[in-house]
Design a protein around this motif. Structure first.
Motif, PDB file in Angstrom:
ATOM      1  N   VAL A  80       0.818  -1.207   0.000  1.00 35.76           N
ATOM      2  CA  VAL A  80       0.000   0.000   0.000  1.00 35.76           C
ATOM      3  C   VAL A  80       0.859   1.266   0.000  1.00 35.76           C
ATOM      4  O   VAL A  80       0.571   2.217  -0.713  1.00 35.76           O
ATOM      5  CB  VAL A  80      -0.974  -0.005   1.201  1.00 35.76           C
ATOM      6  CG1 VAL A  80      -1.859   1.213   1.195  1.00 35.76           C
ATOM      7  CG2 VAL A  80      -1.814  -1.270   1.193  1.00 35.76           C
ATOM      8  N   TYR A  81       1.914   1.270   0.813  1.00 34.18           N
ATOM      9  CA  TYR A  81       2.803   2.436   0.906  1.00 34.18           C
ATOM     10  C   TYR A  81       4.253   1.995   0.893  1.00 34.18           C
ATOM     11  O   TYR A  81       4.583   0.862   1.268  1.00 34.18           O
ATOM     12  CB  TYR A  81       2.551   3.220   2.203  1.00 34.18           C
ATOM     13  CG  TYR A  81       1.226   3.917   2.258  1.00 34.18           C
ATOM     14  CD1 TYR A  81       1.034   5.152   1.637  1.00 34.18           C
ATOM     15  CD2 TYR A  81       0.151   3.349   2.929  1.00 34.18           C
ATOM     16  CE1 TYR A  81      -0.188   5.790   1.680  1.00 34.18           C
ATOM     17  CE2 TYR A  81      -1.075   3.977   2.985  1.00 34.18           C
ATOM     18  CZ  TYR A  81      -1.232   5.203   2.353  1.00 34.18           C
ATOM     19  OH  TYR A  81      -2.452   5.835   2.402  1.00 34.18           O
ATOM     20  N   CYS A  82       5.119   2.916   0.491  1.00 29.59           N
ATOM     21  CA  CYS A  82       6.562   2.700   0.511  1.00 29.59           C
ATOM     22  C   CYS A  82       7.219   3.911   1.159  1.00 29.59           C
ATOM     23  O   CYS A  82       6.764   5.040   0.979  1.00 29.59           O
ATOM     24  CB  CYS A  82       7.126   2.552  -0.906  1.00 29.59           C
ATOM     25  SG  CYS A  82       6.566   1.073  -1.759  1.00 29.59           S
ATOM     26  N   ALA A  83       8.288   3.644   1.887  1.00 26.07           N
ATOM     27  CA  ALA A  83       9.043   4.727   2.519  1.00 26.07           C
ATOM     28  C   ALA A  83      10.522   4.548   2.195  1.00 26.07           C
ATOM     29  O   ALA A  83      11.069   3.455   2.317  1.00 26.07           O
ATOM     30  CB  ALA A  83       8.831   4.737   4.027  1.00 26.07           C
ATOM     31  N   ALA A  84      11.134   5.644   1.779  1.00 24.86           N
ATOM     32  CA  ALA A  84      12.553   5.647   1.451  1.00 24.86           C
ATOM     33  C   ALA A  84      13.175   6.858   2.127  1.00 24.86           C
ATOM     34  O   ALA A  84      13.285   7.919   1.536  1.00 24.86           O
ATOM     35  CB  ALA A  84      12.757   5.692  -0.058  1.00 24.86           C
ATOM     36  N   GLY A  85      13.544   6.701   3.378  1.00 23.80           N
ATOM     37  CA  GLY A  85      14.130   7.794   4.143  1.00 23.80           C
ATOM     38  C   GLY A  85      13.495   7.895   5.515  1.00 23.80           C
ATOM     39  O   GLY A  85      12.515   7.204   5.818  1.00 23.80           O
TER      40      GLY A  85
END
Length: 121
Positions: A80-85
């Motif tokens: 559903v979501y991605c986080a990079a940082g």
């Protein structure tokens, strides 16, 4: 996220409370740079309670995406979501197939260049 390891009694207490809130959707947060067995074990442990989807974190720390994406596909769990940082909410975004493919290609090219550099050294 609950912030508890699987099997922690506090986690079960929190899940019992949230289970009484039908408007709450359960999302499993997984570090995409984890080993395949860790990803599979987490998905197995939490999937039985009805996940709405998964959130990948640490995409900026991955050497490849195959293990993480493969684990989700095997578990039939939507991303559903991605986080990079580490700057949340700025570094979290809705999951996008084209963005994941672009990231995977970028990582594959980096790995090829690294392998070529090591072979010539």
């Amino acid at each position: 996220t609950a912030g508890f390891r699987q099997g922690d009694p506090k986690l079960q207490q929190q899940e019992d409370i949230l289970g009484n809130c039908p408007q709450v959707q359960r999302m499993l947060v997984l570090a995409a740079n984890s080993q395949a067995q860790v990803l599979k074990a987490s998905l197995h442990a939490y999937q039985r309670d009805g996940l709405a989807g998964c959130v990948f974190t640490k995409l900026d720390e991955c050497a490849s995406l195959g293990e993480a994406v493969g684990a989700l596909c095997a578990a039939d769990t939507p991303l559903v979501y991605c986080a990079a940082g580490q700057e949340i909410p700025d570094d979290i975004a809705p999951a996008s197939a084209s963005d994941l493919v672009a990231q995977a290609v970028k990582l594959a090219r980096q790995n090829e260049m690294l392998g070529a550099a090591q072979a010539s050294a």
